[in-house]
Design a protein around this motif. Structure first.
Motif, PDB file in Angstrom:
ATOM      1  N   ARG A   1       0.860  -1.185   0.000  1.00  0.00           N
ATOM      2  CA  ARG A   1       0.000   0.000   0.000  1.00  0.00           C
ATOM      3  C   ARG A   1       0.894   1.232   0.000  1.00  0.00           C
ATOM      4  O   ARG A   1       1.880   1.267   0.743  1.00  0.00           O
ATOM      5  CB  ARG A   1      -0.854   0.026   1.265  1.00  0.00           C
ATOM      6  CG  ARG A   1      -2.092  -0.790   1.138  1.00  0.00           C
ATOM      7  CD  ARG A   1      -3.066  -0.509   2.268  1.00  0.00           C
ATOM      8  NE  ARG A   1      -4.292  -1.250   2.065  1.00  0.00           N
ATOM      9  CZ  ARG A   1      -5.265  -0.887   1.238  1.00  0.00           C
ATOM     10  NH1 ARG A   1      -5.158   0.248   0.562  1.00  0.00           N
ATOM     11  NH2 ARG A   1      -6.349  -1.618   1.079  1.00  0.00           N
ATOM     12  N   MET A   2       0.563   2.203  -0.832  1.00  0.00           N
ATOM     13  CA  MET A   2       1.401   3.395  -0.912  1.00  0.00           C
ATOM     14  C   MET A   2       0.578   4.654  -0.668  1.00  0.00           C
ATOM     15  O   MET A   2      -0.564   4.758  -1.120  1.00  0.00           O
ATOM     16  CB  MET A   2       2.061   3.485  -2.283  1.00  0.00           C
ATOM     17  CG  MET A   2       3.165   2.485  -2.474  1.00  0.00           C
ATOM     18  SD  MET A   2       4.048   2.819  -3.982  1.00  0.00           S
ATOM     19  CE  MET A   2       4.961   1.285  -4.161  1.00  0.00           C
ATOM     20  N   GLY A   3       1.180   5.589   0.057  1.00  0.00           N
ATOM     21  CA  GLY A   3       0.551   6.889   0.244  1.00  0.00           C
ATOM     22  C   GLY A   3       1.127   7.863  -0.751  1.00  0.00           C
ATOM     23  O   GLY A   3       0.581   8.091  -1.826  1.00  0.00           O
ATOM     24  N   CYS A   4       2.300   8.403  -0.405  1.00  0.00           N
ATOM     25  CA  CYS A   4       2.892   9.450  -1.253  1.00  0.00           C
ATOM     26  C   CYS A   4       3.551   8.898  -2.517  1.00  0.00           C
ATOM     27  O   CYS A   4       3.577   9.565  -3.547  1.00  0.00           O
ATOM     28  CB  CYS A   4       3.903  10.238  -0.437  1.00  0.00           C
ATOM     29  SG  CYS A   4       5.365   9.280   0.025  1.00  0.00           S
TER      30      CYS A   4
ATOM     31  N   LEU B   1       6.623   8.698  -2.842  1.00  0.00           N
ATOM     32  CA  LEU B   1       7.831   9.519  -3.030  1.00  0.00           C
ATOM     33  C   LEU B   1       8.844   9.360  -1.904  1.00  0.00           C
ATOM     34  O   LEU B   1       9.818  10.103  -1.832  1.00  0.00           O
ATOM     35  CB  LEU B   1       7.429  11.000  -3.124  1.00  0.00           C
ATOM     36  CG  LEU B   1       6.520  11.363  -4.301  1.00  0.00           C
ATOM     37  CD1 LEU B   1       5.950  12.750  -4.120  1.00  0.00           C
ATOM     38  CD2 LEU B   1       7.287  11.260  -5.604  1.00  0.00           C
ATOM     39  N   GLY B   2       8.598   8.426  -0.989  1.00  0.00           N
ATOM     40  CA  GLY B   2       9.562   8.220   0.092  1.00  0.00           C
ATOM     41  C   GLY B   2       9.347   9.102   1.303  1.00  0.00           C
ATOM     42  O   GLY B   2      10.205   9.175   2.179  1.00  0.00           O
ATOM     43  N   ALA B   3       8.198   9.784   1.393  1.00  0.00           N
ATOM     44  CA  ALA B   3       7.996  10.747   2.472  1.00  0.00           C
ATOM     45  C   ALA B   3       7.113  10.255   3.616  1.00  0.00           C
ATOM     46  O   ALA B   3       7.283  10.683   4.757  1.00  0.00           O
ATOM     47  CB  ALA B   3       7.405  12.024   1.891  1.00  0.00           C
TER      48      ALA B   3
HETATM   49 FE1  FES Z   1       6.540   5.011   0.313  1.00  0.00          FE
HETATM   50 FE2  FES Z   1       5.159   7.160   1.138  1.00  0.00          FE
HETATM   51  S1  FES Z   1       4.513   5.513  -0.148  1.00  0.00           S
HETATM   52  S2  FES Z   1       7.142   6.513   1.722  1.00  0.00           S
END
Ligand code: FES
Length: 261
Positions: free
Chosen positions: A225-228, A230-232
């Motif tokens: 599952r991913m939010g950003c 971008l690594g943030a």
């Molecule tokens: Fe990987 Fe936000 S989805 S750090």
């Protein structure tokens, strides 16, 4: 073949070229996105934003194809919720916003890899096969599905694969069983120089184990599952042999021994 240089991500308004239904609930969306097509490496993904009421978040989707000449990328996705339903409703001429290409892709310094996939995991492997083939490599593909109907992928891979091997759970096409039923004999006799896997995690663990027994390097593409993206936000963090890593930024492609340790 040398490792391609990692390019920076871009935000791009992409225009829909075609939308095609490939199977029940599965679609191929081809977009005009020259910047993404130019920078994309196989195994990378994009964050897609559809302009639709009630759909705010970007959706991460792996790149299934990227063609520098035509300036197009293709996404193959299953309709599973509001976001992908909005994507499936898009028609030629309409626009979506892409942010990408994101993450780390598959290695390109291989000549005769075996790409092993199941379900929607075959999507990033298609991009990998396409890139390898265009660079003169000879990838082979081992794909598994529950039934013959799930292996519509073979027509998509055919132009970019030296051979395609099939398994189905019910025996309706290819060898009966999971991909791991056929894998040991393929790896023992195929003369491959590497293995790449994408699909259900239990399948990738099985593939990585057989590859390790045969002494072959194996990369796997993880899904979280991913939010950003971008690594943030840390929503995709996992434990690896080298400590905590973010699937969106340090992956989604990892050496199998780093993540299945
Ligand atoms: Fe990987 Fe936000 S989805 S750090």
């Amino acid at each position: 073949m040398t490792l391609p240089e990692m390019k920076s991500k871009v935000m791009e308004e992409a225009q829909v070229r075609t939308q095609k239904r490939l199977a029940e609930g599965v679609y191929r969306l081809e977009l005009s996105a020259p910047e993404h097509a130019r920078h994309a490496l196989p195994g990378q993904f994009v964050q897609v934003q559809v302009k639709s009421p009630g759909v705010f978040l970007r959706r991460p989707l792996g790149l299934a194809e990227a063609d520098t000449e035509s300036g197009s990328v293709a996404l193959i996705y299953r309709e599973v919720g509001k976001g992908t339903a909005a994507l499936a409703a898009l028609r030629p001429g309409e626009q979506v916003n892409l942010l990408g290409p994101l993450g780390q892709g598959f290695r390109m310094d291989v000549q005769h890899p075996l790409l092993v996939g199941g379900g929607m995991g075959l999507s990033p492997l298609l991009c990998y096969a396409q890139h390898l083939w265009r660079h003169g490599a000879q990838p082979e593909v081992l794909m598994g599905g529950r039934t013959a109907a799930e292996l519509f992928w073979q027509d998509l891979f055919a132009p970019y694969a030296a051979a395609i091997h099939l398994t189905t759970d019910d025996g309706s096409l290819g060898r009966q069983g999971f991909v791991t039923a056929l894998l040991p004999e393929l790896l023992a006799e195929g003369g491959y120089d590497s293995v790449a896997a994408c699909g259900p995690e239990i399948m990738m663990r099985g593939v990585a184990k057989v590859a390790q027994e045969q002494g072959l390097p194996c990369e796997v593409s993880l899904e979280r599952r991913m939010g950003c993206g971008l690594g943030a936000c840390l929503s995709c963090a996992i434990d690896t042999a080298h400590g905590r890593r973010k699937v969106c930024k340090d992956g989604p492609v990892f050496p199998a021994e780093e993540v299945f340790c």
